[in-house]
Design a protein around this motif. Sequence first.
Motif, short mmCIF file in Angstrom:
data_model
loop_
_atom_site.label_atom_id
_atom_site.label_comp_id
_atom_site.label_asym_id
_atom_site.label_seq_id
_atom_site.Cartn_x
_atom_site.Cartn_y
_atom_site.Cartn_z
N ARG A 142 7.00 -46.20 -31.09
CA ARG A 142 8.46 -46.27 -31.42
C ARG A 142 8.77 -46.05 -32.84
N VAL A 143 7.95 -46.61 -33.81
CA VAL A 143 8.58 -46.25 -35.07
C VAL A 143 8.11 -44.69 -35.40
N GLY A 144 7.03 -44.07 -34.98
CA GLY A 144 6.65 -42.91 -35.02
C GLY A 144 7.61 -41.71 -34.55
N GLY A 145 8.22 -42.37 -33.39
CA GLY A 145 9.15 -41.34 -32.58
C GLY A 145 8.37 -40.63 -31.66
N ILE A 146 7.45 -41.26 -31.12
CA ILE A 146 6.41 -40.53 -30.23
C ILE A 146 6.37 -41.66 -28.74
N THR A 147 5.69 -41.11 -27.97
CA THR A 147 5.66 -42.26 -26.70
C THR A 147 4.30 -42.85 -26.67
N ARG A 148 4.22 -44.08 -26.09
CA ARG A 148 2.80 -44.98 -26.30
C ARG A 148 1.81 -44.24 -25.69
N GLU A 149 2.05 -43.09 -24.73
CA GLU A 149 1.04 -42.41 -24.28
C GLU A 149 0.53 -41.36 -25.24
N GLU A 150 1.44 -40.90 -26.00
CA GLU A 150 1.22 -39.94 -27.13
C GLU A 150 0.50 -40.41 -28.12
N MET A 151 0.85 -41.63 -28.58
CA MET A 151 0.23 -42.36 -29.53
C MET A 151 -1.31 -42.91 -29.18
N ASN A 152 -1.47 -43.34 -27.82
CA ASN A 152 -2.97 -43.67 -27.49
C ASN A 152 -3.77 -42.56 -27.56
N LYS A 153 -3.27 -41.27 -27.19
CA LYS A 153 -4.14 -40.01 -27.37
C LYS A 153 -4.26 -39.73 -28.49
N LEU A 154 -3.35 -39.64 -29.30
CA LEU A 154 -3.58 -39.20 -31.00
C LEU A 154 -4.78 -40.20 -31.49
N GLU A 155 -4.70 -41.48 -31.24
CA GLU A 155 -5.63 -42.29 -31.98
C GLU A 155 -6.92 -41.94 -31.14
N PHE A 156 -6.99 -42.07 -29.87
CA PHE A 156 -8.32 -41.64 -29.31
C PHE A 156 -8.87 -40.22 -29.73
N GLU A 157 -8.25 -39.38 -29.75
CA GLU A 157 -8.69 -37.76 -30.39
C GLU A 157 -9.07 -37.94 -31.89
N PHE A 158 -8.41 -38.73 -32.66
CA PHE A 158 -8.57 -38.77 -33.97
C PHE A 158 -9.73 -39.43 -34.15
N ILE A 159 -10.07 -40.48 -33.63
CA ILE A 159 -11.44 -41.28 -33.69
C ILE A 159 -12.61 -40.59 -33.69
N PHE A 160 -12.48 -39.70 -32.61
CA PHE A 160 -13.56 -38.86 -32.38
C PHE A 160 -13.73 -37.59 -32.97
N MET A 161 -12.55 -37.15 -33.40
CA MET A 161 -12.62 -36.01 -34.69
C MET A 161 -13.37 -36.65 -35.83
N MET A 162 -13.03 -37.92 -36.21
CA MET A 162 -13.51 -38.25 -37.36
C MET A 162 -15.05 -38.68 -37.13
N LYS A 163 -15.52 -38.71 -36.05
CA LYS A 163 -17.01 -39.06 -35.61
C LYS A 163 -17.29 -40.45 -35.85
N PHE A 164 -16.16 -41.29 -35.82
CA PHE A 164 -16.29 -42.76 -36.02
C PHE A 164 -16.40 -43.19 -37.36
N LYS A 165 -16.43 -42.10 -38.36
CA LYS A 165 -16.37 -42.83 -39.69
C LYS A 165 -15.16 -43.08 -40.40
N LEU A 166 -14.84 -44.34 -40.04
CA LEU A 166 -13.50 -44.79 -40.66
C LEU A 166 -13.74 -45.94 -41.48
N HIS A 167 -14.91 -46.28 -41.84
CA HIS A 167 -15.10 -47.25 -42.91
C HIS A 167 -14.86 -46.77 -44.28
N VAL A 168 -14.13 -47.59 -45.25
CA VAL A 168 -13.92 -47.16 -46.65
C VAL A 168 -14.54 -48.43 -47.41
N ASN A 169 -15.38 -47.93 -47.97
CA ASN A 169 -16.07 -49.27 -49.01
C ASN A 169 -15.12 -49.26 -50.28
#
Length: 226
Positions: A142-169
């Motif tokens: 809602r904040v970003g101006g997209i649907t929940r389904e789009e937000m879920n898809k973006l998060e899912f695709e992004f995590i895989f594109m990042m190869k799950f390398k999300l840790h920032v030490n």
Amino acid sequence: MALISPRKLRYDLYSYSYEEESNNTPLVISVLASLIERTLARNERIAKNCRVISHKLSKTRVFDSDEAPDLTIQSYLERIFRYTRAGPSVYVVAYVYIDRLCQFYPEFRIGPRNVHRLLITTIMVASKFVEDMNYRNSYFARVGGITREEMNKLEFEFIFMMKFKLHVNVSVYESYCCHLEREVSIGGGYQIERTLRCAQEIKATNNHTQETRYHINNDHIARLLH
């Protein structure tokens, strides 16, 4: 962007007030907005000089909107902060994610059609990594101006594109603070003091209560992002 002194930014990062009535936007938002705007301008110049542009990166096209939203980066980041109150270092970690994505996909170019969705996605994921309490995906949507389904898809695709390398030490976080300092200093005479604020400190100072339901009139922005 107004002049940002190292002392003022340091105070802002370490002692930022999260009072709901406060209209003070973290200085790092203005810094990142300026850097991203410069990146957009540079990529537009590159696009004009390249008559043939490859669009083989089907994975990264998930961030593309049908049309470029008529909303500045500064305004969009301020909107995200206004309704999520994400701590200053969330934006630094989001910037780390954007840089990693560009390293994984060297041909990917941040542009007017993908930058807004890229920002809301990276900020939401960074918030989950940094903050103790978070809003649901539907709220970020809602904040970003997209649907929940789009937000879920973006998060899912992004995590895989990042190869799950999300840790920032700590060392990586500090290095990006240094990077921002150099880039901003070169780009406009601004300086960012080298600052480090680990996740535990952020959690201690960020007094998020239960999800506060802000009244969001996002009809206009939703139309812009589709």
